[in-house]
Design an enzyme around this catalytic site. Sequence first.
Site, PDB file in Angstrom:
ATOM      1  N   ASP A  37     -18.140 -43.868  48.353  1.00  0.00           N
ATOM      2  CA  ASP A  37     -18.304 -42.580  47.665  1.00  0.00           C
ATOM      3  C   ASP A  37     -19.759 -42.349  47.260  1.00  0.00           C
ATOM      4  O   ASP A  37     -20.511 -43.302  47.050  1.00  0.00           O
ATOM      5  CB  ASP A  37     -17.392 -42.564  46.425  1.00  0.00           C
ATOM      6  CG  ASP A  37     -17.197 -41.165  45.879  1.00  0.00           C
ATOM      7  OD1 ASP A  37     -17.470 -40.187  46.597  1.00  0.00           O
ATOM      8  OD2 ASP A  37     -16.774 -41.054  44.711  1.00  0.00           O
ATOM      9  N   GLY A  38     -20.133 -41.079  47.152  1.00  0.00           N
ATOM     10  CA  GLY A  38     -21.458 -40.722  46.624  1.00  0.00           C
ATOM     11  C   GLY A  38     -22.426 -40.158  47.656  1.00  0.00           C
ATOM     12  O   GLY A  38     -23.602 -39.950  47.341  1.00  0.00           O
ATOM     13  N   SER A  82     -10.065 -38.715  53.292  1.00  0.00           N
ATOM     14  CA  SER A  82      -8.736 -38.696  52.674  1.00  0.00           C
ATOM     15  C   SER A  82      -7.983 -37.422  53.051  1.00  0.00           C
ATOM     16  O   SER A  82      -8.596 -36.435  53.480  1.00  0.00           O
ATOM     17  CB  SER A  82      -8.874 -38.764  51.141  1.00  0.00           C
ATOM     18  OG  SER A  82      -9.302 -37.524  50.623  1.00  0.00           O
ATOM     19  N   GLU A  84      -6.865 -35.451  51.059  1.00  0.00           N
ATOM     20  CA  GLU A  84      -7.331 -34.428  50.113  1.00  0.00           C
ATOM     21  C   GLU A  84      -8.695 -33.857  50.510  1.00  0.00           C
ATOM     22  O   GLU A  84      -9.075 -32.778  50.049  1.00  0.00           O
ATOM     23  CB  GLU A  84      -7.428 -35.007  48.692  1.00  0.00           C
ATOM     24  CG  GLU A  84      -6.092 -35.179  47.971  1.00  0.00           C
ATOM     25  CD  GLU A  84      -5.353 -36.455  48.353  1.00  0.00           C
ATOM     26  OE1 GLU A  84      -6.001 -37.378  48.894  1.00  0.00           O
ATOM     27  OE2 GLU A  84      -4.130 -36.530  48.125  1.00  0.00           O
ATOM     28  N   ASN A  85      -9.433 -34.578  51.350  1.00  0.00           N
ATOM     29  CA  ASN A  85     -10.774 -34.107  51.723  1.00  0.00           C
ATOM     30  C   ASN A  85     -10.759 -32.826  52.569  1.00  0.00           C
ATOM     31  O   ASN A  85     -11.782 -32.159  52.728  1.00  0.00           O
ATOM     32  CB  ASN A  85     -11.580 -35.204  52.439  1.00  0.00           C
ATOM     33  CG  ASN A  85     -12.046 -36.317  51.524  1.00  0.00           C
ATOM     34  OD1 ASN A  85     -12.135 -37.476  51.918  1.00  0.00           O
ATOM     35  ND2 ASN A  85     -12.359 -35.986  50.281  1.00  0.00           N
ATOM     36  N   TRP A  86      -9.572 -32.442  53.084  1.00  0.00           N
ATOM     37  CA  TRP A  86      -9.467 -31.167  53.823  1.00  0.00           C
ATOM     38  C   TRP A  86      -9.751 -29.987  52.924  1.00  0.00           C
ATOM     39  O   TRP A  86     -10.015 -28.878  53.403  1.00  0.00           O
ATOM     40  CB  TRP A  86      -8.064 -31.007  54.431  1.00  0.00           C
ATOM     41  CG  TRP A  86      -7.754 -32.011  55.502  1.00  0.00           C
ATOM     42  CD1 TRP A  86      -6.893 -33.072  55.386  1.00  0.00           C
ATOM     43  CD2 TRP A  86      -8.287 -32.068  56.828  1.00  0.00           C
ATOM     44  NE1 TRP A  86      -6.870 -33.780  56.560  1.00  0.00           N
ATOM     45  CE2 TRP A  86      -7.714 -33.185  57.472  1.00  0.00           C
ATOM     46  CE3 TRP A  86      -9.202 -31.279  57.531  1.00  0.00           C
ATOM     47  CZ2 TRP A  86      -8.014 -33.549  58.777  1.00  0.00           C
ATOM     48  CZ3 TRP A  86      -9.505 -31.640  58.845  1.00  0.00           C
ATOM     49  CH2 TRP A  86      -8.913 -32.756  59.455  1.00  0.00           C
ATOM     50  N   GLU A 224      -8.527 -57.107  42.791  1.00  0.00           N
ATOM     51  CA  GLU A 224      -9.615 -57.050  41.813  1.00  0.00           C
ATOM     52  C   GLU A 224     -10.483 -55.832  42.128  1.00  0.00           C
ATOM     53  O   GLU A 224     -10.776 -55.549  43.301  1.00  0.00           O
ATOM     54  CB  GLU A 224     -10.468 -58.327  41.901  1.00  0.00           C
ATOM     55  CG  GLU A 224      -9.704 -59.589  41.548  1.00  0.00           C
ATOM     56  CD  GLU A 224      -9.256 -59.618  40.085  1.00  0.00           C
ATOM     57  OE1 GLU A 224      -9.995 -59.120  39.218  1.00  0.00           O
ATOM     58  OE2 GLU A 224      -8.148 -60.138  39.825  1.00  0.00           O
TER      59      GLU A 224
HETATM   60  C1  IPE Z   1     -12.611 -40.705  47.999  1.00  0.00           C
HETATM   61  O1  IPE Z   1     -13.710 -40.012  47.568  1.00  0.00           O
HETATM   62  C2  IPE Z   1     -12.398 -40.503  49.478  1.00  0.00           C
HETATM   63  C3  IPE Z   1     -13.362 -41.152  50.352  1.00  0.00           C
HETATM   64  C4  IPE Z   1     -14.348 -41.913  49.985  1.00  0.00           C
HETATM   65  C5  IPE Z   1     -13.164 -40.914  51.761  1.00  0.00           C
HETATM   66  P1  IPE Z   1     -13.615 -38.527  46.999  1.00  0.00           P
HETATM   67  O2  IPE Z   1     -15.002 -38.093  46.702  1.00  0.00           O
HETATM   68  O3  IPE Z   1     -12.818 -37.678  47.912  1.00  0.00           O
HETATM   69  O4  IPE Z   1     -12.783 -38.741  45.652  1.00  0.00           O
HETATM   70  P2  IPE Z   1     -12.740 -37.868  44.329  1.00  0.00           P
HETATM   71  O5  IPE Z   1     -12.513 -36.450  44.741  1.00  0.00           O
HETATM   72  O6  IPE Z   1     -14.052 -38.033  43.640  1.00  0.00           O
HETATM   73  O7  IPE Z   1     -11.618 -38.455  43.521  1.00  0.00           O
HETATM   74  C1  IPE Z   2     -17.860 -39.856  50.117  1.00  0.00           C
HETATM   75  O1  IPE Z   2     -18.903 -39.105  49.611  1.00  0.00           O
HETATM   76  C2  IPE Z   2     -17.504 -39.453  51.535  1.00  0.00           C
HETATM   77  C3  IPE Z   2     -16.250 -38.689  51.645  1.00  0.00           C
HETATM   78  C4  IPE Z   2     -15.437 -38.410  50.670  1.00  0.00           C
HETATM   79  C5  IPE Z   2     -15.911 -38.176  52.944  1.00  0.00           C
HETATM   80  P1  IPE Z   2     -18.681 -37.722  48.898  1.00  0.00           P
HETATM   81  O2  IPE Z   2     -18.853 -36.635  49.904  1.00  0.00           O
HETATM   82  O3  IPE Z   2     -17.411 -37.689  48.154  1.00  0.00           O
HETATM   83  O4  IPE Z   2     -19.904 -37.716  47.876  1.00  0.00           O
HETATM   84  P2  IPE Z   2     -19.924 -37.171  46.395  1.00  0.00           P
HETATM   85  O5  IPE Z   2     -18.797 -37.788  45.664  1.00  0.00           O
HETATM   86  O6  IPE Z   2     -19.789 -35.676  46.504  1.00  0.00           O
HETATM   87  O7  IPE Z   2     -21.257 -37.584  45.862  1.00  0.00           O
HETATM   88 MG    MG Z   3     -16.913 -38.209  46.277  1.00  0.00          MG
END
Ligand code: IPE
Ligand code: IPE
Ligand code: MG
Length: 262
Positions: A37-38, A82, A84-86, A224
């Site tokens: 993430d990030g 994920s 939910e990412n859609w 963990e």
């Molecule tokens: C989790 O990160 C999904 C992936 C890393 C692929 P998200 O950025 O989608 O999660 P939320 O929305 O912060 O919970």
């Molecule tokens: C994780 O990075 C990658 C995916 C969820 C696909 P993010 O795109 O969620 O990055 P942030 O959370 O917006 O920084």
């Molecule tokens: Mg994220």
Amino acid sequence: MEGKRSLRHKEIKGGGDIFLDNIKKGVVPKHIAIIMDGNGRWAKKRGLPRLSGHKAGLKHIQEILKTAQEVGVEYITLYAFSVENWQRPKDEVKGLMRLLKDNISNELERVHKNGIRVNILGRWHDLETDIIDELEKAVRLTSGNTQGTVNLALNYGGRTEIIDAVKKISHEVIKGEIGPDDIDEKMIGEHLYSAGIPDPDLLIRTSGELRISNFLLWQIAYTEIWVTPVLWPDFGRNDFLSAIADFQKRRRRYGGLDEDYG
Ligand code: IPE
Ligand code: IPE
Ligand code: MG
């Protein structure tokens, strides 16, 4: 099998590498799952479009896979997209899918050469045909590899995975192959996307969020958890080794008591 087992007992070479030396004497997790993430925040900090963050994030996955192999982690599970990412803007989703596809296609040869098996977890057959083809190719080509496994969680949701398992089990009950009373933890585990893969010992989440975001809900019952503020595109070998070093200090009790209690 033999190849896999020998990995666990492989002597970790250190010799002046403080991060490697740190973990040499401890037990290395067999399976590490990572919420990468990030990427978006990494790009924003630099005034770049979000897709640049995704690109930077994908770029150094190989470094983590290589380090995992070097220290004898047998399974790495990466949360790439994920269910939910859609909900994200169409352009981001489209761009991310293209990056994922190109990345798999560009890196496959190296992954295969390193003896790593590729598995996909999730409803990946619902993705676009060109990416399905690429994923099928990766799975097929690497299916006989024994020097480690990378599981890509793609179009993945922990709840969706449980729903799909319940559906499969229900069909078996209806066909009379099993009875409702045969259902136990083992059977549910065997119907998940992760069938045959041991539960993660360690879950890493980058970018500081203290949540699971629908990742491996069933499998992480006793995993963990290690969260770092480091954003995924900045997460490197030494961060990965630091997570393992921290894991080695934990005492896993699984609801019981420490052996030396009292
Ligand atoms: C989790 O990160 C999904 C992936 C890393 C692929 P998200 O950025 O989608 O999660 P939320 O929305 O912060 O919970
Ligand atoms: C994780 O990075 C990658 C995916 C969820 C696909 P993010 O795109 O969620 O990055 P942030 O959370 O917006 O920084
Ligand atoms: Mg994220």
